[in-house]
Design an enzyme around this catalytic site. Structure first.
Site, PDB file in Angstrom:
ATOM      1  N   LYS A   1      39.851  35.916  42.077  1.00  0.00           N
ATOM      2  CA  LYS A   1      38.513  36.449  41.768  1.00  0.00           C
ATOM      3  C   LYS A   1      37.980  35.967  40.435  1.00  0.00           C
ATOM      4  O   LYS A   1      36.805  35.701  40.277  1.00  0.00           O
ATOM      5  CB  LYS A   1      38.509  37.983  41.757  1.00  0.00           C
ATOM      6  CG  LYS A   1      38.980  38.615  43.022  1.00  0.00           C
ATOM      7  CD  LYS A   1      40.389  39.152  42.869  1.00  0.00           C
ATOM      8  CE  LYS A   1      41.316  38.483  43.878  1.00  0.00           C
ATOM      9  NZ  LYS A   1      42.711  38.460  43.466  1.00  0.00           N
ATOM     10  N   ARG A   2      38.876  35.882  39.487  1.00  0.00           N
ATOM     11  CA  ARG A   2      38.385  35.523  38.155  1.00  0.00           C
ATOM     12  C   ARG A   2      37.842  34.099  38.071  1.00  0.00           C
ATOM     13  O   ARG A   2      37.135  33.743  37.151  1.00  0.00           O
ATOM     14  CB  ARG A   2      39.473  35.765  37.110  1.00  0.00           C
ATOM     15  CG  ARG A   2      40.167  34.550  36.546  1.00  0.00           C
ATOM     16  CD  ARG A   2      41.079  34.923  35.426  1.00  0.00           C
ATOM     17  NE  ARG A   2      42.150  35.799  35.887  1.00  0.00           N
ATOM     18  CZ  ARG A   2      43.341  35.340  36.288  1.00  0.00           C
ATOM     19  NH1 ARG A   2      43.598  34.068  36.277  1.00  0.00           N
ATOM     20  NH2 ARG A   2      44.262  36.164  36.699  1.00  0.00           N
TER      21      ARG A   2
END
Length: 464
Positions: free
Chosen positions: A240-241
């Site tokens: 996600k990051r």
RNA sequence: GUCCCCAUCGUCUAGCUCGGUCCAGGACACCGGCCUUUCACGCCGGCGACAGGGGUUCAAAUCCCCUUGGGGACGCCA
């Protein structure tokens, strides 16, 4: 039976469809379409704990948005246990699967011991020849080959050899009666006639296990194609990051599905120096052979620029419909003109909407800097006389407008920018954008005069 | 730890199968310039890579070996 190519996409409904998953889905879909084969959707939902209906719906929605249509399915592994049982029974009958009553703790201890001795952590096969009956808490294990080499015929990576000593008698049916991933997948692919099996690189180590099952069953082993992973900017697995959000997020951000597909496919696949592909071209030109062997880093910037390119190459009517549906601006010739003029200036549909909405509302604000630089005291008279000339115009044509421009320019002894720049800010609130004729066309004569007067009032007000 | 995979500009990649045409080509980003009333688009140019070391060969980005680095996998998860 026949030579129809059958591919499949088997997500587990435990989260949304992200870039990596979408990419393997696209590869499978493209290959099926390119070969005029079939594309199957199958939910691997055997993990009851983590599977959710919401994830399933989100994945379905994402696939629909991307335009990945499937010919069969969706199938659900949880509904196919009878099929798995049938094949497990065959294995038991053949003496190629056996029940094991070792506890999980015992197996864990074996692994620890092996690890401590520098060997591969695995089950030692102590129940292999015991001929145990099915009892409460027992698991079903497959009799894996003890020696020899497993050759994976991989159409992307070439042949991969793995010694069978690396593997153990892995569990195919849990003590609660459910089947494990490797078994379910194999039986599914087998019964659905899937080949080639195109999936992520992270599955290569599962492949020998699956080959063991095909061979124990005496079935033909399919072809495999393992596509390299997608990495984040730190070369770590995409998460996600790194912006590996749901593929649906890109829809919200104003991306075109074809652009997302173009980028995602080109990441790891190539066709000479070509970078831009329409969906049709992709289907024509896609091949497994041109998929690279090394992992690739996801680059949001490049995806953005590919999106911009797709926007520019999109049909005006097509863009018009999308903008209309996302903005509630009705489809019209004016919208079409606006789209045509602004599409090369926007990288996303959101940017496009933002840049043209000023022509469809009376509520807009001056950008601070643009107003400060252009709506100055010295512009007042120029603007005023242009508004007067405009009011006197009969036909709102470029020729007549040019005549008005020239008169104002001559009257005030100024160059064109002295008029054009403040005018654009008066009409749109910003200093950049379309050419002044297009801007005037989109604004309309009456509105233009109205906005010029408003700008003059603003200058007056701003002065104090 | 063990096994498997991978290695060309910052990033995506072409080239590697059939060594010479590659002092390595394209794209994104970045930097100049042109076009232009502005901003974009477009066009032109620049920056920038064969991980290291050994071989093989007249010749290696291309073939072989080692090292290093990266990724993945070793579950009654998928």
């Amino acid at each position: 039976m026949d030579n129809t190519i059958i591919t499949r996409f088997p997500p587990s409904p435990t989260g949304s469809l992200h870039v990596g998953g979408a990419r393997t889905a696209v590869f499978n879909w493209l290959y099926a379409r390119a070969k005029k084969g079939k594309f199957i959707l199958r939910f691997e939902d055997t993990d009851q704990e983590r599977s959710t209906k919401e994830s399933e719906e989100e994945i379905l929605e994402a696939m629909e948005w991307l335009g990945l249509d499937y010919d069969e399915g969706p199938f659900y592994q949880t509904k196919r246990s009878d099929v798995y049982q049938k094949y497990a029974d065959i294995l038991i009958e053949k003496g190629l699967a056996y029940y094991c009553t070792c506890t999980q703790e015992e197996v864990e201890a074996m692994r620890e011991k092996a690890k401590a001795e520098g060997r591969k952590p695995k089950y030692d096969g102590r129940c292999r020849e015991k001929g145990l009956k099915k009892t409460e808490g027992a698991v079903l294990r497959i009799k894996a080959p003890l020696s020899g080499t497993c050759i994976i015929k991989d159409v992307i990576k070439g042949n991969i050899a793995v010694p069978y000593e690396e593997l153990d008698d892995f569990v195919i049916q849990r003590s609660d009666g459910t089947f494990t991933y490797n078994f379910a997948v194999t039986i599914d692919d087998l019964t659905m006639g899937v080949s080639p099996v195109i999936r992520g690189d992270d599955h290569v180590s599962n492949t020998p296990k699956q080959i063991i099952i095909y061979e124990a069953l005496g079935e033909k082993v399919p072809e495999f194609g393992h596509v390299p992973m997608v990495l984040g900017s730190d070369k770590k697995r995409l998460s996600k990051r790194h912006g590996a959000m749901s593929i649906l997020e890109y829809k919200k951000l104003g991306y075109l599905p074809d652009a997302v597909i173009n980028y995602i496919v080109r990441l790891g696949w190539s066709y000479g120096d070509q970078e831009f592909f329409t969906r049709k071209e992709l289907i024509e030109k896609f091949s497994l052979e041109n998929i690279g062997r090394s992992p690739g880093v996801f680059d949001p910037e490049k995806m953005l620029s590919i999106n911009a390119e797709h926007m520019q190459n999109s049909d005006d009517d097509f863009l018009c419909r999308i903008i209309s549906s996302q903005s509630k601006i009705p489809v019209s010739d004016k919208l079409k003109l606006a789209v045509n003029v602004y599409k090369s200036r926007a990288k996303t549909l959101i940017e496009l909407e933002d840049s043209i909405k000023v022509y469809f509302t009376d509520e807009f604000e001056y950008s601070e800097k643009a107003a400060k630089d252009n709506l100055k005291e010295s512009s007042k008279e120029i603007l005023k006389s242009f508004a007067d000339k405009l009011g006197a115009i009969k036909d709102f044509t470029h020729d007549e407008i040019d005549a008005a421009f020239n008169q104002v320019l001559a009257d005030h002894e100024i160059k064109f920018p002295k008029l054009a720049k403040p005018l654009r800010v008066a009409l749109t609130g910003t200093a950049q954008g379309a050419g002044i004729h297009e801007t005037l066309d989109l604004t309309g004569k009456d509105k233009a005069i109205e906005r010029i007067e408003k700008a003059i009032m603003w200058i007056n007000g701003n002065k104090c």
